[in-house]
Write a protein that holds these residues in place. Structure first.
Motif, PDB file in Angstrom:
ATOM      1  N   ASN A  64       0.817  -1.221   0.000  1.00 16.44           N
ATOM      2  CA  ASN A  64       0.000   0.000   0.000  1.00 16.44           C
ATOM      3  C   ASN A  64       0.850   1.270   0.000  1.00 16.44           C
ATOM      4  O   ASN A  64       0.593   2.208   0.757  1.00 16.44           O
ATOM      5  N   GLY A  65       1.869   1.284  -0.793  1.00 19.14           N
ATOM      6  CA  GLY A  65       2.726   2.479  -0.889  1.00 19.14           C
ATOM      7  C   GLY A  65       3.722   2.592   0.245  1.00 19.14           C
ATOM      8  O   GLY A  65       4.575   3.480   0.249  1.00 19.14           O
ATOM      9  N   GLY A  66       3.595   1.693   1.210  1.00 21.04           N
ATOM     10  CA  GLY A  66       4.551   1.706   2.333  1.00 21.04           C
ATOM     11  C   GLY A  66       5.391   0.433   2.315  1.00 21.04           C
ATOM     12  O   GLY A  66       5.576  -0.185   1.264  1.00 21.04           O
ATOM     13  N   PHE A  67       5.889   0.069   3.494  1.00 28.31           N
ATOM     14  CA  PHE A  67       6.772  -1.097   3.577  1.00 28.31           C
ATOM     15  C   PHE A  67       6.333  -2.012   4.708  1.00 28.31           C
ATOM     16  O   PHE A  67       5.909  -1.536   5.757  1.00 28.31           O
ATOM     17  N   ARG A  68       6.473  -3.315   4.475  1.00 27.97           N
ATOM     18  CA  ARG A  68       6.293  -4.267   5.563  1.00 27.97           C
ATOM     19  C   ARG A  68       7.646  -4.947   5.804  1.00 27.97           C
ATOM     20  O   ARG A  68       8.220  -5.565   4.906  1.00 27.97           O
ATOM     21  N   ILE A  69       8.163  -4.773   7.032  1.00 25.76           N
ATOM     22  CA  ILE A  69       9.490  -5.320   7.357  1.00 25.76           C
ATOM     23  C   ILE A  69       9.313  -6.482   8.325  1.00 25.76           C
ATOM     24  O   ILE A  69       8.743  -6.316   9.414  1.00 25.76           O
ATOM     25  N   GLY A  70       9.797  -7.651   7.950  1.00 25.62           N
ATOM     26  CA  GLY A  70       9.736  -8.810   8.835  1.00 25.62           C
ATOM     27  C   GLY A  70      10.487  -8.536  10.126  1.00 25.62           C
ATOM     28  O   GLY A  70      11.540  -7.892  10.115  1.00 25.62           O
ATOM     29  N   ALA A  71       9.941  -9.005  11.228  1.00 30.36           N
ATOM     30  CA  ALA A  71      10.489  -8.652  12.535  1.00 30.36           C
ATOM     31  C   ALA A  71      11.881  -9.215  12.762  1.00 30.36           C
ATOM     32  O   ALA A  71      12.637  -8.700  13.582  1.00 30.36           O
ATOM     33  N   LEU A  84      13.739   1.819   1.030  1.00 32.26           N
ATOM     34  CA  LEU A  84      13.481   2.093   2.452  1.00 32.26           C
ATOM     35  C   LEU A  84      14.370   3.242   2.927  1.00 32.26           C
ATOM     36  O   LEU A  84      13.928   4.147   3.646  1.00 32.26           O
ATOM     37  N   ALA A  85      15.611   3.219   2.460  1.00 30.10           N
ATOM     38  CA  ALA A  85      16.550   4.268   2.852  1.00 30.10           C
ATOM     39  C   ALA A  85      16.077   5.631   2.371  1.00 30.10           C
ATOM     40  O   ALA A  85      16.259   6.640   3.037  1.00 30.10           O
ATOM     41  N   LYS A  86      15.459   5.653   1.203  1.00 23.78           N
ATOM     42  CA  LYS A  86      15.010   6.918   0.637  1.00 23.78           C
ATOM     43  C   LYS A  86      13.768   7.426   1.381  1.00 23.78           C
ATOM     44  O   LYS A  86      13.644   8.610   1.672  1.00 23.78           O
ATOM     45  N   ALA A  87      12.856   6.497   1.686  1.00 22.72           N
ATOM     46  CA  ALA A  87      11.599   6.902   2.325  1.00 22.72           C
ATOM     47  C   ALA A  87      11.771   7.176   3.819  1.00 22.72           C
ATOM     48  O   ALA A  87      11.163   8.091   4.361  1.00 22.72           O
ATOM     49  N   ALA A 131       5.035   3.571  13.022  1.00 22.39           N
ATOM     50  CA  ALA A 131       5.070   2.167  12.626  1.00 22.39           C
ATOM     51  C   ALA A 131       4.049   1.348  13.414  1.00 22.39           C
ATOM     52  O   ALA A 131       3.816   1.603  14.595  1.00 22.39           O
ATOM     53  N   ILE A 132       3.439   0.386  12.716  1.00 23.51           N
ATOM     54  CA  ILE A 132       2.446  -0.503  13.334  1.00 23.51           C
ATOM     55  C   ILE A 132       3.012  -1.922  13.348  1.00 23.51           C
ATOM     56  O   ILE A 132       3.469  -2.417  12.312  1.00 23.51           O
ATOM     57  N   ALA A 133       2.983  -2.552  14.531  1.00 28.18           N
ATOM     58  CA  ALA A 133       3.479  -3.923  14.635  1.00 28.18           C
ATOM     59  C   ALA A 133       2.327  -4.901  14.415  1.00 28.18           C
ATOM     60  O   ALA A 133       1.229  -4.683  14.934  1.00 28.18           O
ATOM     61  N   PRO A 170       4.078   3.377   6.909  1.00 28.18           N
ATOM     62  CA  PRO A 170       3.090   3.861   5.942  1.00 28.18           C
ATOM     63  C   PRO A 170       3.714   4.611   4.763  1.00 28.18           C
ATOM     64  O   PRO A 170       4.886   4.971   4.798  1.00 28.18           O
ATOM     65  N   ALA A 171       2.856   4.866   3.759  1.00 29.07           N
ATOM     66  CA  ALA A 171       3.290   5.650   2.596  1.00 29.07           C
ATOM     67  C   ALA A 171       3.631   7.063   3.040  1.00 29.07           C
ATOM     68  O   ALA A 171       3.077   7.572   4.017  1.00 29.07           O
TER      69      ALA A 171
END
Lengths: 288, 762
Positions: A64-71, A84-87, A131-133, A170-171
């Motif tokens: 959704n325009g954002g990122f999901r990072i595995g824990a 990710l570095a840019k955003a 960030a949302i976990a 999020p985006a």
């Protein structure tokens, strides 16, 4: 004492192991805290659940325009992710400051958060980022803002059978920027005496329309400070706003005197760092 | 007086001799093993049937040990022995041996957090740990004292009832002050009366840990008939053996100590910790026992160096001549005496040709681990103050700080406060080299401050033995007793190769166990490359004499008619006969047919160590909002006499400065109100990491010491002596006020900056 080691390949199996544990259990990701704590007899788990073999915990994905990072993604992998570095350069700055290259080759942001340290370097920028976990347990899945996870030094709001699976960033709105700075006496391999994460958005005229400020190592948990955010919102992040921000950051501190810094010092430096970090976030926002 | 050894009278030092090997930087023969991980350190020894030893330590800073019950621990499956104070011979408290046995294992009282009170040997670490938890120790907790000034107060808790202050007439009450020591020359009152400017300041420094990377590790193995083998990481195998013999009541011939590779010592491995415990466990269990300390144990119970308080007053004339100096010094020695604090009054001003000096020093016990040796024991802490006062005087009279030091520099013929008259020394040359170096002649970058400071160390000699053996193919092995803490094996091999005229690669050196050579004093005080180098040069010269005899035999001429040159025996003149020169290898190949093996051996009580002097230059930047110091540029200038292995000499200069940077900026122990150490790990005991220090530039000055065959002076101690002073002087230039307390950590420095601003109207 013998320790049972399990390395399940699915989240469901990992949750089942935790739910069925008869003694103290620990989740093992990079192990840069857990193994050290076992070595120094601070914890004596009878069950270790290694989550590194669960594929979805080791991925960084667009969503959704954002990122999901595995824990359980190691810090070095996060640092190597260009989009990710840019955003979210501030989130990456936090990750970059964890331990050393060797430590970051193992350490994950899930572990950094669940260790429950108020000085964890990746936590203030994650909170500032909103960030949302995603948490998985026997009773299902919950989505929880990161700031609600730590409840005290070494303590989290997770149930004993719950695992953080991933974090969602999020985006980005246009003209947004984030930054993280910390103070340590040494250049690396040190624990933050104060850490500050700032995330802000500007309108076309350069006025701050949204801001989140998180303060690390100045209270039992990382603080999300509304007063600090209010000092920035509506301003052009000029000297007056920055002075207000510094005062708000110092006022928000509830630190202790310990081997890592005195109360008086932490309060003073929180203000200094809040200013410096906001200036850095401002530069990023102006360029984005 | 003992007769001086001939080599000391006639070292053979020849400044004009063309050197082929000495002064270069060959690869260390032990280097590859260190890089590949093959080198064996203290914890790397494994023996069949070996047990794991673990130590139970006092959680109290000061407590009477009322009883110890080990019965439950003994019943844990896998446990083979449990020991406590009852397993050590009783020795009167207050004697050197009495202190040593009590530090190894607490007897009447526990005197610091981490003091050993019992130990277990078991087949596994988990069994040993489980047993430790079952040892029942009944303590009566006593009030404790950490700070030395507090410990000197009349109502302070007393650590040792038997202590009466030495050096105080009529001292008849127990005290924590072990000794009062006065040392001086001339008349300070008259000296201060002559002064145009006088500066008096108070300083304090904190104990710092030697910070070696390798925690102490050892394996002890005792046989049924009472023979003991001890493998351990030590700077002093013979001293360990003799002290173990004293406290365990075992003949020295039955204790064989084999030193491992040294994973850092810096003085911290000159006295034992787990070794007597491992031996007693092994005697009881009748199996080998390994003990490897954890970092937590290293911090809580080994090291550190003395913390100090000092008051220093120096006066000078307008032209810079120092007229008098006075000092009052307090040294924290931890729970037992042994700080070597008298070094400080002897060395603190020595390098300046002072005529009037008065010093009073106190050594004080408190509830902390007994201090151990460290590079230039007790001197850098005090020089931190001395060089600050010197700097202030120079600025007050408007003189360049190096010129001020030059004005007062001691030279050959100066009689020191401790009685020695200097031979040829290189302090003036060191200062001149510093004045000429690029760093001192570069402008101070904006926002930074520059500081300089000078230092001195005696350098040491002492009892030393060694053997040189020539193999059948002409290659050479050396048996050395002094521990190689910093590359002495290669440096000494270089001197042997230079003497014998062979490539250094044909020489290999091993570290002997205590059965293989006579007594060697501890590797400390910058004595090893100097002393063992001298012994091996003497051994080489003896072997050369024997080679000449063998050549004479082969040729059928008199030994006098044979000379040795560049690795060959040659006829001394044309009239001897027309013989082809014989190489060492050619002569060695014939040893079966001549008189057997060719070797040289030497034992000496080495004297003639040449004093060392250094000057440090440092540029710093201070973040005035956080108090954080960044070391931007650093140069060490020091007299090495003659650098045998140049890279290693530079390494010593750099290593000393780096340890001093840690001591100066952040290293500190935190004790809770309960007297327990709160930061026993490298995470919170803030030693510098690699990225905290810049490249340390070095400049080697060479003013030879003629009492050594190659002119060398020890270089291990001086490099840390001026470091903290130089950094403090630089910080003073940067923020306008010179710190007087170590460490100069961000919170302390920010406070100083803010107070200074407030005083000067912001």
């Amino acid at each position: 004492m013998d320790v049972r080691y399990e390395a399940p390949e699915t989240l469901q199996a990992a949750v089942a192991l935790l739910a069925g544990a008869t003694g103290p259990a620990k989740i093992l990701a990079g192990g840069t805290d857990v193994i050290v704590q076992m070595e120094t007899d601070l914890i004596e788990p009878s069950l270790l659940v290694d989550i590194k073999k669960i594929p979805e915990l080791r991925q960084i994905a667009f969503e959704n325009g954002g990122f999901r990072i595995g824990a359980a993604v190691p810090g070095m992998d996060i640092m190597g992710h260009k989009a990710l570095a840019k955003a979210w350069p501030g989130v990456l700055d936090g990750v970059k400051l964890i331990g050393s290259i060797q430590v970051r080759g193992r350490a994950s942001i899930g572990g950094n958060l669940c260790n429950g340290s108020p000085a964890a370097d990746s936590v203030p920028p994650l909170i500032a980022a909103g960030a949302i976990a995603r948490i998985i347990g026997s009773k299902g899945t919950r989505e929880v803002p990161v700031e609600q996870i730590p409840v005290g030094p070494g303590k989290t709001s997770l149930a004993s059978d719950e695992i953080i699976a991933s974090f969602f960033l999020p985006a980005r709105a246009p003209h947004s920027g984030d930054a993280y700075q910390r103070f340590t006496p040494r250049t690396e391999m040190d624990i933050a005496v104060v850490g500050v994460g700032v995330n802000l958005t500007l309108d076309k005229g350069g006025t701050c329309t949204a801001a989140r400020v998180a303060l690390g190592a100045v209270a039992p948990t990382v603080l999300l400070s509304k007063e600090c955010a209010d000092a920035l919102i509506g301003s052009k992040v000029d000297d007056v706003a920055l002075e207000k921000l510094a005062a708000a950051a110092s006022a928000a501190c509830r630190p202790i005197d310990d081997k890592r810094g005195t109360k008086e010092y932490r309060i003073k430096v929180a203000g200094v760092l809040a200013k410096r970090t906001a200036q850095q976030a401002l530069e990023v926002a102006r360029k984005s | 007086m003992a007769q001086a050894h001939p080599i000391l009278e006639q070292s053979g030092f020849n400044p004009d001799k063309k050197l082929k090997i000495v002064g270069s930087s060959p690869i260390k023969h032990d280097g590859i093993d260190k890089v590949t991980g093959r080198a064996k350190f203290g914890a790397d020894m494994y023996l069949p049937g070996m047990l794991v030893g673990k130590i139970l330590r006092s959680p109290h800073a000061h407590a009477i040990i009322k009883s110890i019950d080990v019965s439950a621990a003994e019943k844990v499956p896998g446990v083979k022995a449990v020991i406590c104070r009852d397993d050590f011979p009783e020795i009167t408290p207050g004697s050197a041996n009495g202190d040593m046995t009590r530090n190894a294992m607490a007897r009447e009282k526990a005197l610091y957090d981490g003091h050993p009170v019992a130990a277990v040997a078991a087949i596994s670490e988990s069994a040993a740990k489980a047993a430790l938890k079952l040892i029942k120790v009944e303590y009566e907790v006593l009030p404790h004292v950490i700070d030395p000034v507090e410990a000197m107060k009349p109502d302070a808790p007393i650590l040792h009832d038997h202590v009466r202050t030495k050096g105080v007439k009529g001292a008849d009450k127990p005290s924590n002050v072990i000794e009062k020591y006065e040392l001086g020359i001339g008349d300070v009152d008259a000296g201060f009366a002559e002064a145009d400017v006088t500066v008096e300041r108070e300083f304090d420094t904190k104990p710092m840990h030697q910070g070696y990377i390798e925690p102490q590790g050892c394996v002890a193995s005792c046989t049924e008939d009472g023979q003991i083998e001890l493998w351990c990481c030590t700077q002093a195998p013979w001293v360990y053996r003799d002290r173990l013999s004293n406290i365990l009541k075992i003949e020295t011939a039955k204790i064989r100590v084999q030193q491992s590779e040294m994973g850092g010592g810096f003085g911290g491995k000159t006295g034992f910790y787990p070794e007597p415990i491992a031996i007693q466990l092994s005697r009881k269990a009748k199996r080998p026992v390994k003990i490897a300390l954890t970092r937590n144990e290293v911090f809580r119970a080994t090291g550190p160096v003395s913390g100090t308080k000092s008051r220093i007053k120096i006066g000078c004339k307008k032209d810079g001549t120092i007229t008098a100096a006075e000092a009052e010094l307090v040294f924290q020695t931890g729970a037992f005496t042994g700080s070597a604090f008298t070094n400080a009054p002897q060395a603190m001003f020595t390098r300046y040709a002072l005529k009037n000096v008065k010093t009073t020093s106190y050594e004080v016990v408190s509830n902390r681990p007994k201090v151990n040796s460290f590079r230039a024991p007790c001197v850098p802490q005090i020089v931190f103050g001395v060089e600050g006062v010197i700097d202030e005087l120079a600025r007050k009279i408007g003189m360049d700080p190096i010129d001020f030091r030059l004005r007062n520099a001691a030279t050959e013929g100066y009689k020191t406060i401790y009685g020695e008259t200097f031979g040829p020394i290189g302090f003036v040359e060191t200062l001149q080299a510093a004045k000429k170096c690029d760093h001192y002649n570069s402008p101070v970058p904006p926002g930074q401050g520059r500081g300089v400071a000078a230092g001195f160390w005696f350098n040491r000699g002492g009892e030393t033995t060694g053997t040189l053996n020539i193999g059948i193919d002409g290659s050479v092995t050396l048996i050395l007793g002094t521990t190689d803490v910093a590359g002495s094996r290669i440096s000494i091999s270089m001197m042997a190769a230079e003497e014998l005229g062979i490539p250094v690669d044909k020489v290999r050196a091993v570290m002997a166990d205590t059965h293989s050579l006579g007594f060697n004093r501890v590797t400390a005080g910058s004595r090893t490359t100097f002393s063992t180098g001298m012994v091996i040069v003497d051994s080489a010269r003896k072997a050369i004499a024997e080679l000449c005899k063998r050549a004479a035999g082969i040729w059928g001429v008199s030994p006098d008619a044979v000379t040795f040159e560049d690795g060959y025996c040659k006829p001394a003149g044309a009239n001897v006969g027309n013989f082809e020169p014989l190489s060492i290898a050619q002569i060695a190949a014939k040893t079966m047919a001549t008189h057997g093996a060719i070797a040289g051996h030497s034992e000496m009580n080495v004297t003639g160590a040449g004093p060392g002097f250094g000057l440090h230059i440092v540029d710093v930047e201070v973040d005035k909002e956080t108090g954080r110091v960044d070391i931007k540029r650093y140069t060490v200038v020091e007299d090495a006499g003659k650098a045998i292995h140049r890279l290693q000499v530079e390494g010593q200069f750099q290593g000393g400065a780096v340890q001093g940077i840690g001591w100066a900026l952040n290293e500190e122990y935190y004790y809770g109100k309960d007297g327990r150490m709160e930061n026993p790990s490298f995470l919170d005991y803030r030693m510098p990491v690699a990225s905290d220090v810049p490249m340390i530039d070095t400049e080697i000055v060479e003013v030879p010491n003629p009492r050594h065959p190659y002119g060398l002076r020890g270089v291990g101690e001086v490099p840390v002596v001026p470091t903290m002073a130089a950094i403090a002087n630089a910080i003073g230039q940067c923020i306008g006020v010179r710190p007087q307390s170590l460490p100069m950590s961000p919170p302390k420095l920010l406070k100083l900056i803010d107070e200074h601003k407030a005083k000067n109207g912001g």
